[in-house]
Motif scaffolding. Structure first.
Motif, mmCIF file in Angstrom:
data_model
loop_
_atom_site.group_PDB
_atom_site.id
_atom_site.type_symbol
_atom_site.label_atom_id
_atom_site.label_comp_id
_atom_site.label_asym_id
_atom_site.label_seq_id
_atom_site.Cartn_x
_atom_site.Cartn_y
_atom_site.Cartn_z
ATOM 1 N N GLY A 113 0.720 -1.189 -0.149
ATOM 2 C CA GLY A 113 -0.113 0.168 -0.194
ATOM 3 C C GLY A 113 1.018 1.365 -0.024
ATOM 4 O O GLY A 113 0.442 2.385 0.752
ATOM 5 N N LEU A 114 1.862 1.542 -0.823
ATOM 6 C CA LEU A 114 2.717 2.579 -0.875
ATOM 7 C C LEU A 114 2.137 3.781 -1.166
ATOM 8 O O LEU A 114 2.219 4.681 -0.212
ATOM 9 N N LYS A 115 1.113 3.745 -2.204
ATOM 10 C CA LYS A 115 0.496 4.906 -2.653
ATOM 11 C C LYS A 115 -0.450 5.532 -1.570
ATOM 12 O O LYS A 115 -0.343 6.520 -1.147
ATOM 13 N N GLN A 116 -1.218 4.523 -0.910
ATOM 14 C CA GLN A 116 -2.080 4.697 0.151
ATOM 15 C C GLN A 116 -1.611 5.394 1.386
ATOM 16 O O GLN A 116 -1.923 6.423 1.933
ATOM 17 N N VAL A 117 -0.311 4.850 1.664
ATOM 18 C CA VAL A 117 0.603 5.370 3.066
ATOM 19 C C VAL A 117 0.753 6.813 2.687
ATOM 20 O O VAL A 117 0.838 7.728 3.399
ATOM 21 N N ALA A 118 1.406 6.913 1.507
ATOM 22 C CA ALA A 118 2.088 8.322 1.193
ATOM 23 C C ALA A 118 1.000 9.324 1.091
ATOM 24 O O ALA A 118 1.107 10.357 1.607
ATOM 25 N N LEU A 119 -0.337 9.072 0.456
ATOM 26 C CA LEU A 119 -1.120 9.898 0.577
ATOM 27 C C LEU A 119 -1.892 10.334 2.039
ATOM 28 O O LEU A 119 -2.009 11.331 2.339
ATOM 29 N N HIS A 120 -1.875 9.283 2.672
ATOM 30 C CA HIS A 120 -2.020 9.460 4.472
ATOM 31 C C HIS A 120 -1.043 10.398 5.116
ATOM 32 O O HIS A 120 -1.437 11.250 5.597
ATOM 33 N N LEU A 121 0.132 10.195 4.593
ATOM 34 C CA LEU A 121 1.198 11.028 5.463
ATOM 35 C C LEU A 121 0.977 12.358 4.900
ATOM 36 O O LEU A 121 1.440 13.301 5.763
ATOM 37 N N ARG A 122 0.661 12.690 3.720
ATOM 38 C CA ARG A 122 0.566 13.962 3.116
ATOM 39 C C ARG A 122 -0.636 14.754 3.668
ATOM 40 O O ARG A 122 -0.690 15.832 4.120
ATOM 41 N N ARG A 123 -1.802 13.897 3.940
ATOM 42 C CA ARG A 123 -2.922 14.548 4.341
ATOM 43 C C ARG A 123 -3.058 14.700 5.954
ATOM 44 O O ARG A 123 -3.468 15.926 6.478
ATOM 45 N N ARG A 130 10.316 10.897 4.789
ATOM 46 C CA ARG A 130 11.613 10.233 4.178
ATOM 47 C C ARG A 130 12.129 9.087 4.859
ATOM 48 O O ARG A 130 12.444 7.884 4.252
ATOM 49 N N GLN A 131 11.976 8.872 6.202
ATOM 50 C CA GLN A 131 12.307 7.744 6.836
ATOM 51 C C GLN A 131 11.239 6.530 6.171
ATOM 52 O O GLN A 131 11.724 5.554 6.249
ATOM 53 N N TYR A 132 9.907 6.892 6.164
ATOM 54 C CA TYR A 132 9.068 5.807 5.677
ATOM 55 C C TYR A 132 9.634 5.403 4.423
ATOM 56 O O TYR A 132 9.746 4.221 3.943
ATOM 57 N N TYR A 133 9.951 6.166 3.219
ATOM 58 C CA TYR A 133 10.644 5.802 2.059
ATOM 59 C C TYR A 133 11.861 4.976 1.861
ATOM 60 O O TYR A 133 11.992 4.036 1.259
ATOM 61 N N GLN A 134 12.750 5.654 2.963
ATOM 62 C CA GLN A 134 13.719 4.652 3.287
ATOM 63 C C GLN A 134 13.499 3.110 3.731
ATOM 64 O O GLN A 134 14.215 2.348 3.383
ATOM 65 N N ARG A 135 12.524 2.927 4.591
ATOM 66 C CA ARG A 135 12.071 1.658 5.025
ATOM 67 C C ARG A 135 11.455 0.877 3.778
ATOM 68 O O ARG A 135 11.996 -0.275 3.704
ATOM 69 N N VAL A 136 10.725 1.688 3.048
ATOM 70 C CA VAL A 136 10.435 0.636 1.569
ATOM 71 C C VAL A 136 11.373 0.329 0.881
ATOM 72 O O VAL A 136 11.549 -0.712 0.363
#
Length: 253
Positions: free
Chosen positions: A77-87, A96-102
């Protein structure tokens, strides 16, 4: 298989023919296919088979890694998590920490890095499931997946098809694991002297005789004007094109 479709009695390699003949016959029965029985089709069948294998290899080499990464991103669910973090207006450092984990997790799935026991302990249940699904597609290896695909992609053809099944089971947007062609017309054909004589000039192998340089010159001379070289013509055209591209200088009167 092409030889058997053309002539059911073909027995060039008895072991392979015996193995494939029942499958080919089942195909003919289901589709109502009648043998073509075209003479001198060996070169055409060999070319078509090589063309299919080349298309398969290129398809796996170019798309397997892309489709695997897309599957991983959609499963976690990369897109969904990224959208949630922005909202949620999470600060940039946390995103950045989340993307590094992915990215770190993706390296585990593609054998760029091997997880330690601590890395396994930090994985979520979903991440462990996705990692198991990815590793089940192909055996564990010492080299990164991208490198192995570049060296020899054909051993991953089965994994590519199995990945397509995973897409279907998860209701994801499907992709074609095996490239399909709607036209039977070959995009290009390699013509050697034997193909020229049997298919184009309709000269039997016995009439062709020994393929010496003189005999090849004679056969090709019946099909092409082999006494004219294209290179002088190409040089003249290149020279004319070069002159046409030069700027025109006007002299004052």
């Amino acid at each position: 298989m092409f030889e058997l479709l053309n002539n059911p009695g073909y027995n060039g390699n008895p072991v392979i023919a015996q193995e494939l003949r029942p499958w080919v016959q089942d195909y003919c029965d289901v589709h109502g296919f009648a043998p073509i029985r075209m003479r001198n089709c060996q070169q055409t069948a060999a070319y078509t088979a090589q063309s299919i294998l080349t298309n398969l290899k290129v398809n796996v080499q170019e798309h397997f890694m892309q489709m695997l990464l897309r599957y991983i991103n959609e499963r976690i669910g990369l897109k969904q998590v990224a959208l949630h973090l922005r909202r949620a207006r999470v600060n940039r450092a946390q995103r950045r920490q989340y993307y590094q984990r992915v990215r770190h997790f993706t390296k585990f799935a593609t054998f760029e890095e091997f997880p330690t026991e601590e890395d396994f302990a930090r994985l979520t249940r979903l991440e462990r499931t996705v990692l198991d699904e990815s590793w089940a597609l192909f055996p564990a290896q010492d080299e990164p997946l991208a490198y192995s695909l570049a060296v020899d992609a054909m051993p991953y053809l089965g994994a590519h098809c199995e990945l397509s099944r995973l897409y279907e089971r998860r209701g994801m947007r499907l992709f074609s694991a095996i490239p399909l062609r709607k036209s039977r017309i070959q995009s290009s054909v390699w013509i050697d002297t034997l193909i020229l004589g049997t298919h184009i000039l309709d000269v039997g192998r016995r009439r062709m005789g020994k393929l010496t340089d003189e005999r090849k010159q004679e056969l090709w001379g019946q099909f092409l004007n082999v006494n004219v070289s294209l290179y002088p013509l190409m040089k003249r055209r290149a020279k004319v094109g070069w002159m046409a591209r030069q700027p025109v200088r006007m002299q004052s009167m």
